[in-house]
Design a protein around this motif. Structure first.
Motif, PDB file in Angstrom:
ATOM      1  N   SER A 192     -18.997  33.708 -24.791  1.00 47.50           N
ATOM      2  CA  SER A 192     -19.821  33.168 -25.881  1.00 47.50           C
ATOM      3  C   SER A 192     -20.010  34.145 -27.032  1.00 47.50           C
ATOM      4  CB  SER A 192     -21.194  32.752 -25.350  1.00 47.50           C
ATOM      5  OG  SER A 192     -21.119  31.514 -24.698  1.00 47.50           O
ATOM      6  N   SER A 193     -20.282  35.388 -26.701  1.00 47.69           N
ATOM      7  CA  SER A 193     -20.592  36.372 -27.745  1.00 47.69           C
ATOM      8  C   SER A 193     -19.374  36.741 -28.592  1.00 47.69           C
ATOM      9  CB  SER A 193     -21.165  37.641 -27.111  1.00 47.69           C
ATOM     10  OG  SER A 193     -20.238  38.207 -26.201  1.00 47.69           O
ATOM     11  N   SER A 194     -18.187  36.308 -28.171  1.00 48.22           N
ATOM     12  CA  SER A 194     -16.966  36.620 -28.932  1.00 48.22           C
ATOM     13  C   SER A 194     -16.717  35.617 -30.060  1.00 48.22           C
ATOM     14  CB  SER A 194     -15.754  36.622 -27.984  1.00 48.22           C
ATOM     15  OG  SER A 194     -15.915  37.574 -26.962  1.00 48.22           O
ATOM     16  N   PHE A 195     -17.575  34.605 -30.166  1.00 52.16           N
ATOM     17  CA  PHE A 195     -17.376  33.554 -31.164  1.00 52.16           C
ATOM     18  C   PHE A 195     -18.597  33.449 -32.082  1.00 52.16           C
ATOM     19  CE2 PHE A 195     -14.673  32.609 -27.611  1.00 52.16           C
ATOM     20  CZ  PHE A 195     -13.510  32.117 -28.172  1.00 52.16           C
ATOM     21  N   GLU A 196     -18.357  32.935 -33.275  1.00 53.13           N
ATOM     22  CA  GLU A 196     -19.453  32.743 -34.227  1.00 53.13           C
ATOM     23  C   GLU A 196     -20.364  31.590 -33.820  1.00 53.13           C
ATOM     24  OE1 GLU A 196     -17.977  33.620 -38.574  1.00 53.13           O
ATOM     25  OE2 GLU A 196     -16.358  32.615 -37.480  1.00 53.13           O
ATOM     26  N   ALA A 197     -19.792  30.625 -33.087  1.00 57.26           N
ATOM     27  CA  ALA A 197     -20.570  29.475 -32.630  1.00 57.26           C
ATOM     28  C   ALA A 197     -20.065  29.062 -31.263  1.00 57.26           C
ATOM     29  CB  ALA A 197     -20.451  28.315 -33.624  1.00 57.26           C
ATOM     30  N   ARG A 198     -20.905  28.301 -30.551  1.00 60.76           N
ATOM     31  CA  ARG A 198     -20.501  27.862 -29.230  1.00 60.76           C
ATOM     32  C   ARG A 198     -21.249  26.583 -28.878  1.00 60.76           C
ATOM     33  NH1 ARG A 198     -23.528  31.483 -30.749  1.00 60.76           N
ATOM     34  NH2 ARG A 198     -21.761  32.916 -30.675  1.00 60.76           N
ATOM     35  N   CYS A 199     -20.615  25.765 -28.007  1.00 68.42           N
ATOM     36  CA  CYS A 199     -21.255  24.508 -27.586  1.00 68.42           C
ATOM     37  C   CYS A 199     -20.679  24.081 -26.234  1.00 68.42           C
ATOM     38  CB  CYS A 199     -21.022  23.414 -28.621  1.00 68.42           C
ATOM     39  SG  CYS A 199     -21.765  21.827 -28.158  1.00 68.42           S
ATOM     40  N   LEU A 235     -24.677  20.042 -34.415  1.00 66.35           N
ATOM     41  CA  LEU A 235     -25.900  20.843 -34.437  1.00 66.35           C
ATOM     42  C   LEU A 235     -25.643  22.255 -33.910  1.00 66.35           C
ATOM     43  CD1 LEU A 235     -28.974  21.241 -34.679  1.00 66.35           C
ATOM     44  CD2 LEU A 235     -29.200  20.205 -32.405  1.00 66.35           C
ATOM     45  N   GLU A 236     -24.942  22.360 -32.784  1.00 61.03           N
ATOM     46  CA  GLU A 236     -24.785  23.661 -32.142  1.00 61.03           C
ATOM     47  C   GLU A 236     -23.727  24.533 -32.818  1.00 61.03           C
ATOM     48  OE1 GLU A 236     -24.696  23.746 -27.903  1.00 61.03           O
ATOM     49  OE2 GLU A 236     -26.072  22.055 -27.705  1.00 61.03           O
ATOM     50  N   VAL A 237     -22.697  23.924 -33.395  1.00 58.03           N
ATOM     51  CA  VAL A 237     -21.654  24.716 -34.049  1.00 58.03           C
ATOM     52  C   VAL A 237     -22.031  25.049 -35.487  1.00 58.03           C
ATOM     53  CG1 VAL A 237     -19.246  24.713 -34.832  1.00 58.03           C
ATOM     54  CG2 VAL A 237     -19.814  23.867 -32.552  1.00 58.03           C
ATOM     55  N   LEU A 238     -22.551  24.069 -36.213  1.00 52.05           N
ATOM     56  CA  LEU A 238     -22.857  24.275 -37.629  1.00 52.05           C
ATOM     57  C   LEU A 238     -24.325  24.575 -37.882  1.00 52.05           C
ATOM     58  CD1 LEU A 238     -20.757  21.335 -39.168  1.00 52.05           C
ATOM     59  CD2 LEU A 238     -20.076  23.737 -38.894  1.00 52.05           C
ATOM     60  N   ASN A 239     -25.161  24.424 -36.847  1.00 56.23           N
ATOM     61  CA  ASN A 239     -26.618  24.580 -37.011  1.00 56.23           C
ATOM     62  C   ASN A 239     -27.142  23.641 -38.088  1.00 56.23           C
ATOM     63  OD1 ASN A 239     -29.102  25.677 -36.338  1.00 56.23           O
ATOM     64  ND2 ASN A 239     -28.967  27.295 -37.878  1.00 56.23           N
ATOM     65  N   ASP A 240     -26.602  22.429 -38.047  1.00 55.57           N
ATOM     66  CA  ASP A 240     -26.917  21.428 -39.080  1.00 55.57           C
ATOM     67  C   ASP A 240     -27.736  20.304 -38.444  1.00 55.57           C
ATOM     68  OD1 ASP A 240     -27.010  19.459 -40.972  1.00 55.57           O
ATOM     69  OD2 ASP A 240     -24.867  19.447 -41.415  1.00 55.57           O
ATOM     70  N   VAL A 243     -16.751  14.521 -40.133  1.00 55.82           N
ATOM     71  CA  VAL A 243     -17.548  15.740 -40.301  1.00 55.82           C
ATOM     72  C   VAL A 243     -16.896  16.904 -39.553  1.00 55.82           C
ATOM     73  CG1 VAL A 243     -19.764  16.846 -39.782  1.00 55.82           C
ATOM     74  CG2 VAL A 243     -19.720  14.488 -40.632  1.00 55.82           C
ATOM     75  N   ILE A 244     -16.480  16.653 -38.314  1.00 57.76           N
ATOM     76  CA  ILE A 244     -15.875  17.718 -37.511  1.00 57.76           C
ATOM     77  C   ILE A 244     -14.574  18.196 -38.144  1.00 57.76           C
ATOM     78  CG2 ILE A 244     -14.879  18.267 -35.244  1.00 57.76           C
ATOM     79  CD1 ILE A 244     -16.855  16.129 -34.074  1.00 57.76           C
ATOM     80  N   LYS A 245     -13.751  17.267 -38.587  1.00 53.87           N
ATOM     81  CA  LYS A 245     -12.455  17.624 -39.197  1.00 53.87           C
ATOM     82  C   LYS A 245     -12.638  18.460 -40.472  1.00 53.87           C
ATOM     83  CE  LYS A 245      -9.207  14.482 -39.575  1.00 53.87           C
ATOM     84  NZ  LYS A 245      -8.526  13.183 -39.795  1.00 53.87           N
ATOM     85  N   LYS A 246     -13.633  18.116 -41.272  1.00 49.87           N
ATOM     86  CA  LYS A 246     -13.794  18.772 -42.577  1.00 49.87           C
ATOM     87  C   LYS A 246     -14.512  20.113 -42.496  1.00 49.87           C
ATOM     88  CE  LYS A 246     -13.849  14.493 -45.327  1.00 49.87           C
ATOM     89  NZ  LYS A 246     -14.693  13.592 -46.151  1.00 49.87           N
ATOM     90  N   ARG A 247     -15.385  20.286 -41.495  1.00 52.61           N
ATOM     91  CA  ARG A 247     -16.295  21.431 -41.550  1.00 52.61           C
ATOM     92  C   ARG A 247     -16.130  22.465 -40.429  1.00 52.61           C
ATOM     93  NH1 ARG A 247     -22.225  19.233 -42.388  1.00 52.61           N
ATOM     94  NH2 ARG A 247     -22.564  21.490 -42.566  1.00 52.61           N
ATOM     95  N   PHE A 248     -15.415  22.113 -39.367  1.00 51.70           N
ATOM     96  CA  PHE A 248     -15.368  23.025 -38.224  1.00 51.70           C
ATOM     97  C   PHE A 248     -14.340  24.149 -38.391  1.00 51.70           C
ATOM     98  CE2 PHE A 248     -17.652  21.352 -34.282  1.00 51.70           C
ATOM     99  CZ  PHE A 248     -18.631  20.736 -35.040  1.00 51.70           C
ATOM    100  N   HIS A 249     -13.526  24.078 -39.426  1.00 52.10           N
ATOM    101  CA  HIS A 249     -12.510  25.121 -39.614  1.00 52.10           C
ATOM    102  C   HIS A 249     -13.105  26.411 -40.181  1.00 52.10           C
ATOM    103  CE1 HIS A 249     -12.627  24.430 -43.954  1.00 52.10           C
ATOM    104  NE2 HIS A 249     -12.631  23.128 -43.679  1.00 52.10           N
TER     105      HIS A 249
END
Length: 368
Positions: free
Chosen positions: A74-81, A105-110, A124-130
């Motif tokens: 987990s700590s090796s990534f900027e986000a996790r879910c 919510l968990e990846v983007l904190n949105d 949303v996932i396609k446009k913002r998760f990269h």
């Protein structure tokens, strides 16, 4: 003042670590080597997003392994879910949408993006998760539509992202065009690990008490190395303090598979269609250790489609085929689950299949 600041920083760090971790098995026997194997496949040094599958029968420890990997990485990534129990959640009203909301919510904190449909969530996932490296666990997937809604393509994600899928059904992973190097087939525990895990649950220690060693070894042999079975069965013996009590429990186990184990294994059976269920029960009752050729002839005469059916059973890890004559193999616990389904009809004369010599003789003699 400086001391209070240090205490505040330490508290925030600890809170952050606790928030990232999930609870793993109380006794993680055999986990370390499996975690190392999966981490090697994930290859965090590779600057390309990767998708990996963990496949195996029910009760073999797929979710436990995924939890251990999640905690380690987990700590090796900027986000996790970690999305638990996707199969069950997706059956609920707007289940996939709720999973998409949790992922966002968990990846983007949105907390503010609104999603009214699965298609909106995909966009949303396609446009913002990269934009962020993320570790995403999709737990207990049983349908390709679930993956399409949550992680439909690798190019949706940051190059350092990793997506891990746990499933009982190899077909789901094949539809994602995962290669053999992208799939970790989780096998049962070996004899030594099985005895150790059983001992922890039965005695609270890593080895059996001396006078129970032989009984423990016999019980462990019947579990076939499934962690779930070892945990459930071991716990049954925890407060049994005499050999007589152990013998009584063992006699009961020989007649009936523990309820928790039966229900867990039966999930894969319940997802089969009618003819696949019939083929599975035929193998469990008659064809283990026998070549598939005669069974295929029989099923064709029943107007089944045995080639497709066998493939489905293989993908769901319910059977294996091995040996020079393509013999059917089946885990002992899966065999017992199948036979227990047949035995639900109390009277032998009403059962769809008979394999016990005494039952067969009784029915032929009394026609009941």
């Amino acid at each position: 003042q400086e001391r209070k600041l240090i205490q505040l920083i330490v508290k925030r760090v600890i809170d952050g670590v606790n928030k990232m971790s999930v609870n793993v098995a109380k006794y993680p026997v055999g986990l370390d080597s499996r975690v190392s194997d999966v981490m090697e496949l994930l290859d965090l040094q590779d600057y390309r997003s990767r998708m990996l599958g963990i496949c195996g029968i029910g009760g073999v420890g797929k979710t436990t392994l995924a939890k251990a990997i999640y905690n380690k990485l987990s700590s090796s990534f900027e986000a996790r879910c970690f999305l638990f129990g996707i199969k069950e959640t997706s059956k609920k009203f707007n289940g996939l949408v709720s999973l998409q909301k949790q992922l966002i919510l968990e990846v983007l904190n949105d907390k503010h993006t609104t999603i009214a449909s699965v298609d909106e969530g995909i966009n949303v996932i396609k446009k913002r998760f990269h934009c962020k490296s993320a570790l995403i666990i999709l737990d207990d997937v049983d349908d390709n539509g679930q993956i399409k809604a949550l992680a439909g393509a690798r190019d949706w994600f940051h190059p350092k992202s990793r997506i891990l899928i746990t499933t009982r059904d190899m077909h789901v992973l094949n539809l994602q065009k995962l290669t053999k190097d992208d799939i970790f087939q989780l096998e049962e525990l070996n004899d030594e690990q099985s005895l150790q895990l059983f001992s922890y649950h039965a005695f609270g220690r890593s080895k059996p008490i001396a006078k129970y060693i032989k009984l423990s070894e016999n019980i462990v042999q019947s579990t076939g190395g499934l962690p779930l079975t070892l945990e459930v069965v071991g716990s049954l013996f925890f407060d049994k303090n005499s050999l007589e009590e152990w013998e009584d429990v063992l006699k009961t186990l020989r007649k009936n598979q523990p309820k928790d184990v039966h229900q867990s294994l039966r999930i894969s059976y319940d997802n089969l269609d009618l003819t696949e269920k019939e083929m599975f029960l035929d193998i469990a009752c008659f064809f283990i250790g026998r070549g598939k050729e005669n069974a295929i002839y029989m099923w064709k005469d029943c107007n089944f489609f045995p080639i497709i059916g066998i493939k489905v059973l293989l993908h769901k890890s319910l059977v294996k085929i091995a040996g020079r004559e393509d013999e059917f193999e089946m885990h002992d616990q899966i065999r017992d689950m199948g036979r227990q389904i047949v035995l639900q009809d109390r009277s032998p004369g009403l059962r769809t299949r008979l394999w016990n010599n005494d039952d067969i003789f009784d029915v032929l003699q009394h026609q009941t």
